[in-house]
Design an enzyme around this catalytic site. Structure first.
Site, PDB file in Angstrom:
ATOM      1  N   TYR A 195      -1.997 -10.248  15.473  1.00 24.80           N
ATOM      2  CA  TYR A 195      -2.004  -9.106  14.537  1.00 24.80           C
ATOM      3  C   TYR A 195      -3.269  -8.256  14.751  1.00 24.80           C
ATOM      4  O   TYR A 195      -3.208  -7.028  14.811  1.00 24.80           O
ATOM      5  CB  TYR A 195      -1.956  -9.670  13.114  1.00 24.80           C
ATOM      6  CG  TYR A 195      -2.003  -8.656  12.010  1.00 24.80           C
ATOM      7  CD1 TYR A 195      -0.908  -7.839  11.744  1.00 24.80           C
ATOM      8  CD2 TYR A 195      -3.130  -8.523  11.203  1.00 24.80           C
ATOM      9  CE1 TYR A 195      -0.952  -6.916  10.699  1.00 24.80           C
ATOM     10  CE2 TYR A 195      -3.172  -7.611  10.159  1.00 24.80           C
ATOM     11  CZ  TYR A 195      -2.075  -6.803   9.914  1.00 24.80           C
ATOM     12  OH  TYR A 195      -2.111  -5.897   8.884  1.00 24.80           O
ATOM     13  N   LYS A 221      -3.758  -4.275  15.835  1.00 26.18           N
ATOM     14  CA  LYS A 221      -4.501  -3.314  15.015  1.00 26.18           C
ATOM     15  C   LYS A 221      -5.681  -2.705  15.780  1.00 26.18           C
ATOM     16  O   LYS A 221      -5.982  -1.525  15.625  1.00 26.18           O
ATOM     17  CB  LYS A 221      -4.989  -3.982  13.717  1.00 26.18           C
ATOM     18  CG  LYS A 221      -3.852  -4.333  12.763  1.00 26.18           C
ATOM     19  CD  LYS A 221      -3.153  -3.086  12.252  1.00 26.18           C
ATOM     20  CE  LYS A 221      -2.066  -3.358  11.263  1.00 26.18           C
ATOM     21  NZ  LYS A 221      -1.347  -2.143  10.848  1.00 26.18           N
ATOM     22  N   VAL A 232       0.830  -1.212   0.000  1.00 24.02           N
ATOM     23  CA  VAL A 232       0.000   0.000   0.000  1.00 24.02           C
ATOM     24  C   VAL A 232       0.859   1.256   0.000  1.00 24.02           C
ATOM     25  O   VAL A 232       0.563   2.222  -0.706  1.00 24.02           O
ATOM     26  CB  VAL A 232      -0.927   0.045   1.239  1.00 24.02           C
ATOM     27  CG1 VAL A 232      -1.877   1.231   1.124  1.00 24.02           C
ATOM     28  CG2 VAL A 232      -1.713  -1.220   1.390  1.00 24.02           C
ATOM     29  N   SER A 266      -6.831  -3.621   9.352  1.00 21.27           N
ATOM     30  CA  SER A 266      -7.164  -4.771   8.508  1.00 21.27           C
ATOM     31  C   SER A 266      -8.528  -5.296   8.926  1.00 21.27           C
ATOM     32  O   SER A 266      -8.914  -5.200  10.104  1.00 21.27           O
ATOM     33  CB  SER A 266      -6.109  -5.845   8.729  1.00 21.27           C
ATOM     34  OG  SER A 266      -6.623  -7.095   8.341  1.00 21.27           O
ATOM     35  N   SER A 267      -9.230  -5.913   7.973  1.00 19.00           N
ATOM     36  CA  SER A 267     -10.566  -6.436   8.304  1.00 19.00           C
ATOM     37  C   SER A 267     -10.491  -7.640   9.254  1.00 19.00           C
ATOM     38  O   SER A 267     -11.516  -8.087   9.758  1.00 19.00           O
ATOM     39  CB  SER A 267     -11.322  -6.807   7.031  1.00 19.00           C
ATOM     40  OG  SER A 267     -10.614  -7.812   6.333  1.00 19.00           O
ATOM     41  N   HIS A 310       0.180 -13.692   1.023  1.00 18.16           N
ATOM     42  CA  HIS A 310      -1.265 -13.905   1.044  1.00 18.16           C
ATOM     43  C   HIS A 310      -1.655 -14.822  -0.126  1.00 18.16           C
ATOM     44  O   HIS A 310      -0.847 -15.110  -1.007  1.00 18.16           O
ATOM     45  CB  HIS A 310      -1.987 -12.560   0.933  1.00 18.16           C
ATOM     46  CG  HIS A 310      -1.868 -11.736   2.164  1.00 18.16           C
ATOM     47  ND1 HIS A 310      -0.952 -10.719   2.276  1.00 18.16           N
ATOM     48  CD2 HIS A 310      -2.521 -11.786   3.344  1.00 18.16           C
ATOM     49  CE1 HIS A 310      -1.059 -10.179   3.465  1.00 18.16           C
ATOM     50  NE2 HIS A 310      -2.000 -10.798   4.137  1.00 18.16           N
ATOM     51  N   TRP A 344      -4.090 -24.464  -0.357  1.00 21.41           N
ATOM     52  CA  TRP A 344      -4.202 -24.730   1.092  1.00 21.41           C
ATOM     53  C   TRP A 344      -5.667 -24.715   1.513  1.00 21.41           C
ATOM     54  O   TRP A 344      -6.452 -23.891   1.030  1.00 21.41           O
ATOM     55  CB  TRP A 344      -3.478 -23.657   1.908  1.00 21.41           C
ATOM     56  CG  TRP A 344      -1.996 -23.612   1.715  1.00 21.41           C
ATOM     57  CD1 TRP A 344      -1.217 -24.477   1.002  1.00 21.41           C
ATOM     58  CD2 TRP A 344      -1.117 -22.621   2.246  1.00 21.41           C
ATOM     59  NE1 TRP A 344       0.093 -24.095   1.068  1.00 21.41           N
ATOM     60  CE2 TRP A 344       0.187 -22.955   1.820  1.00 21.41           C
ATOM     61  CE3 TRP A 344      -1.288 -21.487   3.046  1.00 21.41           C
ATOM     62  CZ2 TRP A 344       1.299 -22.201   2.163  1.00 21.41           C
ATOM     63  CZ3 TRP A 344      -0.188 -20.726   3.390  1.00 21.41           C
ATOM     64  CH2 TRP A 344       1.102 -21.086   2.954  1.00 21.41           C
TER      65      TRP A 344
HETATM   66  O1  GFB Z   1      -4.540 -14.676   2.173  1.00 21.74           O
HETATM   67  P1  GFB Z   1      -4.397 -15.599   3.331  1.00 21.74           P
HETATM   68  O2  GFB Z   1      -3.038 -16.097   3.632  1.00 21.74           O
HETATM   69  O3  GFB Z   1      -4.906 -14.900   4.639  1.00 21.74           O
HETATM   70  O4  GFB Z   1      -5.330 -16.877   3.098  1.00 21.74           O
HETATM   71  P2  GFB Z   1      -6.294 -14.678   5.414  1.00 21.74           P
HETATM   72  C1  GFB Z   1      -6.656 -16.796   2.642  1.00 21.74           C
HETATM   73  C2  GFB Z   1      -7.208 -18.180   2.394  1.00 21.74           C
HETATM   74  O5  GFB Z   1      -6.548 -18.749   1.246  1.00 21.74           O
HETATM   75  C3  GFB Z   1      -7.015 -19.188   3.516  1.00 21.74           C
HETATM   76  C4  GFB Z   1      -6.137 -20.074   1.532  1.00 21.74           C
HETATM   77  O6  GFB Z   1      -8.176 -19.986   3.616  1.00 21.74           O
HETATM   78  C5  GFB Z   1      -5.835 -20.035   3.038  1.00 21.74           C
HETATM   79  O7  GFB Z   1      -5.797 -21.329   3.582  1.00 21.74           O
HETATM   80  N1  GFB Z   1      -4.997 -20.451   0.677  1.00 21.74           N
HETATM   81  C6  GFB Z   1      -5.027 -21.405  -0.298  1.00 21.74           C
HETATM   82  C7  GFB Z   1      -3.746 -19.955   0.699  1.00 21.74           C
HETATM   83  N2  GFB Z   1      -3.832 -21.557  -0.852  1.00 21.74           N
HETATM   84  C8  GFB Z   1      -3.002 -20.657  -0.256  1.00 21.74           C
HETATM   85  C9  GFB Z   1      -1.619 -20.341  -0.437  1.00 21.74           C
HETATM   86  O8  GFB Z   1      -0.910 -20.933  -1.246  1.00 21.74           O
HETATM   87  N3  GFB Z   1      -1.124 -19.344   0.342  1.00 21.74           N
HETATM   88  C10 GFB Z   1      -1.896 -18.659   1.242  1.00 21.74           C
HETATM   89  N4  GFB Z   1      -1.345 -17.672   1.962  1.00 21.74           N
HETATM   90  N5  GFB Z   1      -3.200 -18.970   1.457  1.00 21.74           N
HETATM   91  C11 GFB Z   1      -4.817 -12.924   6.558  1.00 21.74           C
HETATM   92  C12 GFB Z   1      -4.535 -12.619   7.986  1.00 21.74           C
HETATM   93  O9  GFB Z   1      -5.788 -13.872   6.627  1.00 21.74           O
HETATM   94  O10 GFB Z   1      -5.325 -11.851   5.821  1.00 21.74           O
HETATM   95  C13 GFB Z   1      -3.946 -11.297   8.194  1.00 21.74           C
HETATM   96  O11 GFB Z   1      -3.764 -13.665   8.523  1.00 21.74           O
HETATM   97  C14 GFB Z   1      -4.576 -10.217   7.363  1.00 21.74           C
HETATM   98  O12 GFB Z   1      -4.012 -10.968   9.533  1.00 21.74           O
HETATM   99  C15 GFB Z   1      -4.716 -10.639   5.938  1.00 21.74           C
HETATM  100  O13 GFB Z   1      -5.827  -9.843   7.885  1.00 21.74           O
HETATM  101  C16 GFB Z   1      -5.427  -9.611   5.093  1.00 21.74           C
HETATM  102  O14 GFB Z   1      -7.267 -13.889   4.605  1.00 21.74           O
HETATM  103  O15 GFB Z   1      -6.840 -15.954   5.948  1.00 21.74           O
END
Ligand code: GFB
Length: 319
Positions: free
Chosen positions: A137, A141, A16, A108-109, A180, A203
């Site tokens: 986290y 926030k 950002v 963050s949401s 993410h 995942w």
């Molecule tokens: O984006 P993400 O890591 O964060 O994961 P959150 C979102 C969803 O995508 C989860 C799935 O259900 C993950 O299990 N997913 C599937 C994956 N494949 C993958 C992959 O290869 N990598 C990742 N990273 N995820 C975060 C928070 O939550 O979002 C933070 O932990 C913050 O605090 C951020 O708020 C915006 O949306 O679950």
């Protein structure tokens, strides 16, 4: 804020922060100050104190934070709470002491309860337990929101908190362990296509729903709020001031499986997805209610498919 105002963008190398600097320059703001981590460690109170005393900053965009995806949040739990509290405590407090005219704090949401009613209204804050994977986290926030709100109440500052949904953009983190979901899937699907692999691992169950906002739209919303909104505009009840923060999002979400299907089309991959349910799903849905922001006069511009295409173009250029 006028074109010569001194504006500090904390976190200018991030997703950002970099979009914010670009947007401010595009709009003709000339006096922007940035510092790299090696020039100014924001977790160090004395350094931040000296920086603010010297620079006479008028406006602050607080986009510096330790961020990451679900695995990083769940693994580096201590770092996420410690570093974020340090950074925001130092910047918010020094902004007050040095007479900063307005500050925008980016949250963050994930501050909202795990089972908040959808779409999530600002009023859901602190109404029930948080999602465990990102609780440290989220707690940091929430402390930032409450710090801004209560400095405004006690000291008459003009500090505003904004809560973006999941963000993505050209300057994203593509490291598979800490990123993410969107950049992770883009990379994994791209690499599978290049190497001729037939499957890509996703995942969790693929069923959680997420809302995605393009980083340049996020920057546009932040500058819009800095230019047009004051803390006083956000108070509903003068006797019990709370929930003065603003959600920033599109108001639309989709499942992780649907996201993967869009990326698959953009990349041009013809293999299959395999779901690794040993990995966490995290919260099942966190769709932002963006009515407050809409009523203030802002709406997003970039569709998810167009945004992914832009990110994929930059991703390919950097390879
Ligand atoms: O984006 P993400 O890591 O964060 O994961 P959150 C979102 C969803 O995508 C989860 C799935 O259900 C993950 O299990 N997913 C599937 C994956 N494949 C993958 C992959 O290869 N990598 C990742 N990273 N995820 C975060 C928070 O939550 O979002 C933070 O932990 C913050 O605090 C951020 O708020 C915006 O949306 O679950």
């Amino acid at each position: 804020m006028n074109k010569n105002s001194k504006i500090y963008v904390a976190g200018h190398r991030g997703l950002v922060g970099s979009a914010l600097v670009k947007k401010l320059l595009q709009k003709g703001y000339k006096n922007i100050i940035v510092k790299t981590h090696s020039e100014l460690d924001l977790t160090q109170q004395q350094k931040v104190k000296e920086f603010f005393a010297k620079e006479k900053i008028e406006y602050v965009f607080l986009a510096a934070a330790k961020v990451g995806g679900i695995l990083a949040n769940n693994t580096y739990r201590a770092d996420f709470i410690y570093e974020n509290l340090q950074i925001q405590n130092n910047i918010i407090h020094q902004s007050y002491l040095n007479g900063v005219k307005k500050l925008l704090f980016l949250g963050s949401s994930c501050i909202y309860p795990k089972n908040a009613p959808q779409p999530i209204n600002e009023e859901s804050l602190l109404t029930s337990p948080l999602e465990y994977t990102n609780e440290p986290y989220a707690i940091a926030k929430i402390a930032g929101i409450k710090m801004c709100e209560n400095y405004n109440l006690q000291y008459g500052t003009n500090f505003i908190s904004v809560m973006p949904t999941n963000l993505y953009g050209p300057n994203d983190n593509f490291d598979l362990k800490t990123s993410h979901v969107l950049p992770a899937l883009l990379r994994k699907i791209h690499e599978a296509k290049i190497s001729g692999k037939k499957t890509v691992e996703i995942w969790g169950s693929g069923k959680p729903k997420r809302e995605f906002l393009y980083s340049e739209d996020m920057a546009d919303a932040c500058v819009f709020i800095m230019e047009n909104v004051n803390f006083q505009d956000l108070i509903k009840d003068k006797n019990e001031v709370k929930n003065t923060h603003i959600n920033i999002g599109t108001g639309e979400d989709l499942t992780i499986k649907e996201l993967a299907d869009i990326i698959k089309k953009v990349v041009g991959f013809d293999g299959e997805f395999v779901f690794d349910t040993t990995k966490p799903d995290g919260t099942m849905q966190k769709l932002c209610d963006v009515a407050k922001l809409s009523n203030l006069g802002w709406r997003y511009k970039t569709s998810l498919k167009d945004g992914i295409k832009k990110v994929y173009k930059v991703f390919n250029e950097k390879r």
